[in-house]
Design a protein around this motif. Structure first.
Motif, PDB file in Angstrom:
ATOM      1  N   LEU A  41      29.139  18.163  12.933  1.00 29.74           N
ATOM      2  CA  LEU A  41      29.317  17.351  14.134  1.00 29.74           C
ATOM      3  C   LEU A  41      28.011  16.685  14.542  1.00 29.74           C
ATOM      4  N   GLU A  43      25.679  15.537  12.841  1.00 32.85           N
ATOM      5  CA  GLU A  43      25.380  14.364  12.019  1.00 32.85           C
ATOM      6  C   GLU A  43      26.228  13.160  12.380  1.00 32.85           C
ATOM      7  N   ARG A  44      27.314  13.379  13.106  1.00 31.88           N
ATOM      8  CA  ARG A  44      28.258  12.294  13.368  1.00 31.88           C
ATOM      9  C   ARG A  44      28.228  11.806  14.816  1.00 31.88           C
ATOM     10  N   TRP A  46      27.436   9.585  17.603  1.00 29.09           N
ATOM     11  CA  TRP A  46      27.132   8.156  17.480  1.00 29.09           C
ATOM     12  C   TRP A  46      26.315   7.700  18.684  1.00 29.09           C
ATOM     13  N   ILE A  91      31.989   9.969  18.542  1.00 36.80           N
ATOM     14  CA  ILE A  91      31.781  10.549  17.216  1.00 36.80           C
ATOM     15  C   ILE A  91      32.120   9.482  16.179  1.00 36.80           C
ATOM     16  N   ALA A  92      31.209   9.257  15.253  1.00 33.15           N
ATOM     17  CA  ALA A  92      31.432   8.255  14.206  1.00 33.15           C
ATOM     18  C   ALA A  92      32.437   8.774  13.188  1.00 33.15           C
ATOM     19  N   ARG A  94      34.048   9.888   9.885  1.00 35.69           N
ATOM     20  CA  ARG A  94      33.355  10.359   8.688  1.00 35.69           C
ATOM     21  C   ARG A  94      33.744   9.577   7.441  1.00 35.69           C
ATOM     22  N   ASP A  98      28.852   3.607   4.707  1.00 37.83           N
ATOM     23  CA  ASP A  98      27.623   3.335   5.444  1.00 37.83           C
ATOM     24  C   ASP A  98      27.489   1.857   5.808  1.00 37.83           C
ATOM     25  N   TYR A 101      28.643   0.199   9.175  1.00 33.61           N
ATOM     26  CA  TYR A 101      27.950   0.414  10.447  1.00 33.61           C
ATOM     27  C   TYR A 101      26.781  -0.544  10.662  1.00 33.61           C
ATOM     28  N   GLU A 106      25.284   1.079  18.589  1.00 33.25           N
ATOM     29  CA  GLU A 106      25.827   2.395  18.887  1.00 33.25           C
ATOM     30  C   GLU A 106      26.476   2.404  20.265  1.00 33.25           C
ATOM     31  N   ARG A 248      23.766   7.674   6.846  1.00 35.83           N
ATOM     32  CA  ARG A 248      24.008   6.524   7.695  1.00 35.83           C
ATOM     33  C   ARG A 248      23.045   6.524   8.871  1.00 35.83           C
ATOM     34  N   ALA A 251      24.406   6.440  12.725  1.00 35.98           N
ATOM     35  CA  ALA A 251      24.977   7.625  13.359  1.00 35.98           C
ATOM     36  C   ALA A 251      24.001   8.786  13.341  1.00 35.98           C
TER      37      ALA A 251
END
Length: 255
Positions: A41, A43-44, A46, A91-92, A94, A98, A101, A106, A248, A251
């Motif tokens: 989570l 890592e995602r 945003w 949340i971006a 998954r 890449d 984005y 953001e 990415r 994110a």
């Protein structure tokens, strides 16, 4: 140790918040013991502003994820300062590449007080609008990154993570892809075949090519260079997958 009362407080706030947001949302609490879920989570999330700054000082110890049936997700976090309350961020997805984005701002998160009813109003009036606009843009970009297929020609496009993606035209091509392990992504309608097992991936591509050829549908493979090569109906092996790209940047946060 993490305070059990804080855990209950966040979970309760998120449950009420989910019920007050427009549309249908569900809430899933991830306490401190859910280390793998929390790492994924983290890592995602945003955000490159308020929430990113907070996480740089206070690593993620618990969270609640709000999910909508169309795949949209928000995260609720503790706010560690004298003002209290919570942080809410987007949340971006998954499954988007890449490249999708790039150039998309953001939808940075917001701070809310310890009042889920007021918090829901703030999310609906601000964050949700920016999140949905960003989602629409990255979904559009993801589709633009793929060469479109035709009723008589399916194009498979290599992705940075080694998977293959396609946007099939017609029920026949869709059925063949699904029967051979391609999974439809709800966010975009793109069908993707994982590259985690390259031997299985090659087998699936060979079989899909054979079945599509039997229906009069040609198959082509788009390489990372952008060159599109026709693919035999039953090739002896799938082309080598490209190397995975860097994480990415839109994110991820630099600590």
């Amino acid at each position: 140790m993490h305070d059990h009362k804080d855990s209950e407080r966040l979970a309760s706030f998120a449950d009420v918040l989910a019920g007050e947001l427009p549309g249908t949302w569900s809430s899933t609490h991830h306490p401190s013991g859910h280390t793998e879920d929390l790492a994924a989570l983290d890592e995602r999330i945003w955000d490159l502003d308020l929430v990113a700054d907070s996480l740089a000082e206070h690593p993620l110890r618990q969270a609640a994820v709000l999910s909508r049936p169309d795949g949209a997700q928000l995260v609720v976090l503790d706010r560690y300062d004298e003002r209290g309350g919570f942080l809410i961020a987007a949340i971006a997805p998954r499954e988007l590449p890449d490249e999708a984005y790039r150039g998309v701002p953001e939808p940075n998160g917001i701070a809310v007080a310890d009042d889920p009813f007021l918090g829901a109003e703030q999310v609906a009036a601000d964050l949700l609008h920016r999140y949905e606009a960003a989602l629409a843009q990255v979904r559009h970009n993801a589709l633009d990154a793929l060469v479109p297929s035709q009723p008589d020609r399916l194009v498979l496009t290599w992705q940075p993570d080694g998977s293959l993606a396609a946007v099939p035209v017609g029920d026949t091509a869709v059925k063949v892809l699904v029967d051979n392990g391609f999974v439809r992504q709800e966010q975009t309608g793109i069908y993707r075949l994982s590259g985690d097992d390259t031997v299985e991936q090659a087998r699936a591509v060979r079989e899909a090519g054979r079945q599509l050829h039997a229906h009069g549908i040609a198959t082509a493979l788009q390489h990372p260079s952008g060159r599109i090569a026709p693919m035999a109906a039953a090739p002896t092996a799938a082309a080598p997958a490209p190397a995975a790209s860097a994480a990415r940047t839109s994110a991820a946060r630099s600590r």
